[in-house]
Design a protein around this motif. Structure first.
Motif, PDB file in Angstrom:
ATOM      1  N   LEU A 147       0.787  -1.293  -0.182  1.00  0.00           N
ATOM      2  CA  LEU A 147      -0.171   0.096  -0.011  1.00  0.00           C
ATOM      3  C   LEU A 147       0.916   1.098   0.248  1.00  0.00           C
ATOM      4  O   LEU A 147       1.828   1.275   0.832  1.00  0.00           O
ATOM      5  CB  LEU A 147      -1.031  -0.098   1.140  1.00  0.00           C
ATOM      6  CG  LEU A 147      -1.639   1.251   1.589  1.00  0.00           C
ATOM      7  CD1 LEU A 147      -2.740   1.585   0.462  1.00  0.00           C
ATOM      8  CD2 LEU A 147      -2.273   1.176   2.924  1.00  0.00           C
ATOM      9  N   LEU A 200       2.360  -1.590   4.684  1.00  0.00           N
ATOM     10  CA  LEU A 200       2.259  -0.055   4.275  1.00  0.00           C
ATOM     11  C   LEU A 200       3.717   0.009   3.513  1.00  0.00           C
ATOM     12  O   LEU A 200       4.845  -0.184   4.254  1.00  0.00           O
ATOM     13  CB  LEU A 200       2.374   0.825   5.428  1.00  0.00           C
ATOM     14  CG  LEU A 200       2.723   2.339   5.192  1.00  0.00           C
ATOM     15  CD1 LEU A 200       1.424   2.805   4.219  1.00  0.00           C
ATOM     16  CD2 LEU A 200       2.549   3.078   6.620  1.00  0.00           C
ATOM     17  N   TYR A 251      -0.621  12.605   4.269  1.00  0.00           N
ATOM     18  CA  TYR A 251      -0.500  12.374   5.901  1.00  0.00           C
ATOM     19  C   TYR A 251      -1.188  13.040   6.634  1.00  0.00           C
ATOM     20  O   TYR A 251      -0.633  13.499   7.704  1.00  0.00           O
ATOM     21  CB  TYR A 251       0.930  12.112   6.000  1.00  0.00           C
ATOM     22  CG  TYR A 251       1.331  11.239   7.335  1.00  0.00           C
ATOM     23  CD1 TYR A 251       1.134  10.043   7.308  1.00  0.00           C
ATOM     24  CD2 TYR A 251       2.064  11.954   8.333  1.00  0.00           C
ATOM     25  CE1 TYR A 251       1.197   9.167   8.499  1.00  0.00           C
ATOM     26  CE2 TYR A 251       2.509  11.132   9.453  1.00  0.00           C
ATOM     27  CZ  TYR A 251       2.108   9.818   9.503  1.00  0.00           C
ATOM     28  OH  TYR A 251       2.448   9.052  10.567  1.00  0.00           O
ATOM     29  N   ILE A 262      -9.838  -0.259   2.237  1.00  0.00           N
ATOM     30  CA  ILE A 262      -8.629  -0.738   2.055  1.00  0.00           C
ATOM     31  C   ILE A 262      -8.636  -2.223   2.640  1.00  0.00           C
ATOM     32  O   ILE A 262      -7.971  -3.141   1.890  1.00  0.00           O
ATOM     33  CB  ILE A 262      -7.511  -0.071   2.743  1.00  0.00           C
ATOM     34  CG1 ILE A 262      -7.394   1.365   2.207  1.00  0.00           C
ATOM     35  CG2 ILE A 262      -6.316  -0.747   2.786  1.00  0.00           C
ATOM     36  CD1 ILE A 262      -7.011   1.397   0.802  1.00  0.00           C
ATOM     37  N   VAL A 298       4.620   6.671   1.971  1.00  0.00           N
ATOM     38  CA  VAL A 298       3.556   7.569   2.124  1.00  0.00           C
ATOM     39  C   VAL A 298       4.318   8.715   1.369  1.00  0.00           C
ATOM     40  O   VAL A 298       5.226   9.215   1.640  1.00  0.00           O
ATOM     41  CB  VAL A 298       3.307   7.842   3.396  1.00  0.00           C
ATOM     42  CG1 VAL A 298       2.334   8.823   3.628  1.00  0.00           C
ATOM     43  CG2 VAL A 298       2.804   6.716   4.050  1.00  0.00           C
ATOM     44  N   GLY A 313      -4.906  10.286   5.916  1.00  0.00           N
ATOM     45  CA  GLY A 313      -3.628   9.386   5.540  1.00  0.00           C
ATOM     46  C   GLY A 313      -2.990   8.965   6.933  1.00  0.00           C
ATOM     47  O   GLY A 313      -2.611   7.528   6.922  1.00  0.00           O
ATOM     48  N   ILE A 351       0.326   5.467   0.117  1.00  0.00           N
ATOM     49  CA  ILE A 351      -0.597   6.607   0.558  1.00  0.00           C
ATOM     50  C   ILE A 351      -0.101   7.912   0.277  1.00  0.00           C
ATOM     51  O   ILE A 351       1.026   8.352   0.365  1.00  0.00           O
ATOM     52  CB  ILE A 351      -1.006   6.565   2.163  1.00  0.00           C
ATOM     53  CG1 ILE A 351      -1.391   5.273   2.653  1.00  0.00           C
ATOM     54  CG2 ILE A 351      -1.932   7.515   2.331  1.00  0.00           C
ATOM     55  CD1 ILE A 351      -1.578   4.933   4.254  1.00  0.00           C
ATOM     56  N   LEU A 360      -3.809   4.806  -2.060  1.00  0.00           N
ATOM     57  CA  LEU A 360      -4.703   5.484  -1.526  1.00  0.00           C
ATOM     58  C   LEU A 360      -4.633   7.040  -1.570  1.00  0.00           C
ATOM     59  O   LEU A 360      -3.276   7.530  -0.891  1.00  0.00           O
ATOM     60  CB  LEU A 360      -4.960   5.269  -0.021  1.00  0.00           C
ATOM     61  CG  LEU A 360      -5.862   6.005   0.710  1.00  0.00           C
ATOM     62  CD1 LEU A 360      -7.273   5.887   0.331  1.00  0.00           C
ATOM     63  CD2 LEU A 360      -5.869   5.862   2.301  1.00  0.00           C
ATOM     64  N   GLU A 361      -5.350   7.829  -2.133  1.00  0.00           N
ATOM     65  CA  GLU A 361      -5.266   9.005  -2.401  1.00  0.00           C
ATOM     66  C   GLU A 361      -6.025   9.831  -1.350  1.00  0.00           C
ATOM     67  O   GLU A 361      -7.286   9.603  -1.126  1.00  0.00           O
ATOM     68  CB  GLU A 361      -5.412   9.637  -3.761  1.00  0.00           C
ATOM     69  CG  GLU A 361      -5.512  11.191  -3.971  1.00  0.00           C
ATOM     70  CD  GLU A 361      -6.883  11.613  -3.290  1.00  0.00           C
ATOM     71  OE1 GLU A 361      -6.679  13.051  -2.550  1.00  0.00           O
ATOM     72  OE2 GLU A 361      -8.060  11.299  -3.571  1.00  0.00           O
ATOM     73  N   CYS A 362      -5.421  10.676  -0.444  1.00  0.00           N
ATOM     74  CA  CYS A 362      -6.067  11.530   0.447  1.00  0.00           C
ATOM     75  C   CYS A 362      -5.433  12.720   0.806  1.00  0.00           C
ATOM     76  O   CYS A 362      -5.302  13.289   1.753  1.00  0.00           O
ATOM     77  CB  CYS A 362      -6.439  10.676   1.651  1.00  0.00           C
ATOM     78  SG  CYS A 362      -4.831   9.664   2.409  1.00  0.00           S
ATOM     79  N   VAL A 378      -4.889   5.856   8.245  1.00  0.00           N
ATOM     80  CA  VAL A 378      -4.760   4.717   7.526  1.00  0.00           C
ATOM     81  C   VAL A 378      -3.498   3.981   7.766  1.00  0.00           C
ATOM     82  O   VAL A 378      -3.165   2.859   8.167  1.00  0.00           O
ATOM     83  CB  VAL A 378      -5.159   4.711   6.195  1.00  0.00           C
ATOM     84  CG1 VAL A 378      -4.972   3.507   5.451  1.00  0.00           C
ATOM     85  CG2 VAL A 378      -6.491   5.464   6.175  1.00  0.00           C
ATOM     86  N   ALA A 379      -2.351   5.033   7.904  1.00  0.00           N
ATOM     87  CA  ALA A 379      -1.024   4.613   8.118  1.00  0.00           C
ATOM     88  C   ALA A 379      -0.678   4.004   9.542  1.00  0.00           C
ATOM     89  O   ALA A 379       0.098   3.000   9.444  1.00  0.00           O
ATOM     90  CB  ALA A 379      -0.047   5.637   7.752  1.00  0.00           C
TER      91      ALA A 379
END
Length: 266
Positions: A7, A33, A12, A255, A36, A16, A9, A65-67, A19-20
């Motif tokens: 994954l 992970l 952050y 996820i 990032v 983010g 990301i 994952l885009e955030c 999730v991290a």
């Protein structure tokens, strides 16, 4: 034993980082992970934070994952898919740009990867997309937040947010226009539109309400199936009042399901 899904990301912040942290705690079974991508170089997460997009993309990512906002989708979305990763978007409002959306869809089809629009902070997308199969007549989504959630948006030019003593409608029109004018606040409206009647036929109502502290979202739809209404009241995150606490929780669910042998709500 099945190999863990790697994954990446982008971002952050309020989403983010949660999730991290879940990934590093082992709360995402089957997910590792890998990297990032952040705006400025800094330490942390065992050297997995980087401001270098090339280093990020070189991490052999299976899913990204885009955030990090609409610009992040424009800057990195295509390259992530082309590099061989599925792309999970939270900044779905970026897809009001038809050219961008078509480009991401095209590169995903060409690469054999997927563009996944996360439900994030909005429920009922499953029933809405199911109803769209039979035909929808009307869909309205109303997003109401306290005035502080609208600071830094064009709402400040429309009303005195600090002086509001009653609810005020900031926007009432098609999702395409509203999501473009309020990009940090109504990604959920774009997700609702793309699940149902589309960006131009879905009505969006945006409200600043000094009488509430939660984010209130309501969806009403009519069609061949009948009608339904949905309402949620979500607490905002302390770090970013524009984002509800439910968003990070829902993204973790999304996820998790990418690597799970059992998928609920597909």
């Amino acid at each position: 034993m099945k190999k863990a899904m790697r994954l990446g990301i982008i971002g952050y912040g309020a989403i983010g980082s949660v999730v991290a942290e879940a990934a590093t705690r082992g709360d995402l079974p089957g997910i590792e992970l890998a990297s990032v991508l952040v705006r400025r170089e800094r330490g942390g997460l065992g050297n997995r934070l980087t401001a270098d997009p090339a280093r990020f993309l070189a991490s052999r990512l299976d899913v990204v994952l885009e955030c990090a906002g609409h610009q992040a989708v424009r800057d990195h979305g295509r390259r992530c898919i082309a590099a061989g990763a599925d792309l999970v978007l939270t900044s779905i409002g970026a897809l009001v740009d038809d050219a961008l959306r078509r480009d991401l869809e095209t590169v995903a089809a060409r690469s054999g990867r997927r563009l996944i629009l996360a439900s994030a902070g909005i429920g009922a997308l499953d029933i809405l997309s199911a109803a769209a199969v039979g035909g929808l007549e009307t869909v309205t989504i109303t997003v109401a937040k306290d005035p502080s959630a609208w600071w830094g948006t064009e709402a400040e030019t429309l009303v005195d947010l600090a002086a509001l003593d009653a609810p005020v409608t900031l926007f009432d029109g098609p999702v395409r226009e509203g999501a473009a004018r309020y990009p940090q606040n109504v990604n959920i409206a774009a997700a609702t539109a793309l699940a149902g009647l589309g960006l131009d036929q879905t009505r969006l109502v945006i409200v600043a309400d000094p009488g509430i502290t939660d984010h209130v979202v309501e969806i009403e739809a009519r069609g061949a199936f009948g009608r339904f209404s949905f309402r949620e009241e979500v607490e905002p995150t302390p770090e970013n009042p524009k984002t509800g606490k439910l968003v990070a929780m829902a993204v973790i669910k999304t996820i998790r399901q990418l690597a799970s042998p059992v998928v609920i709500g597909a």
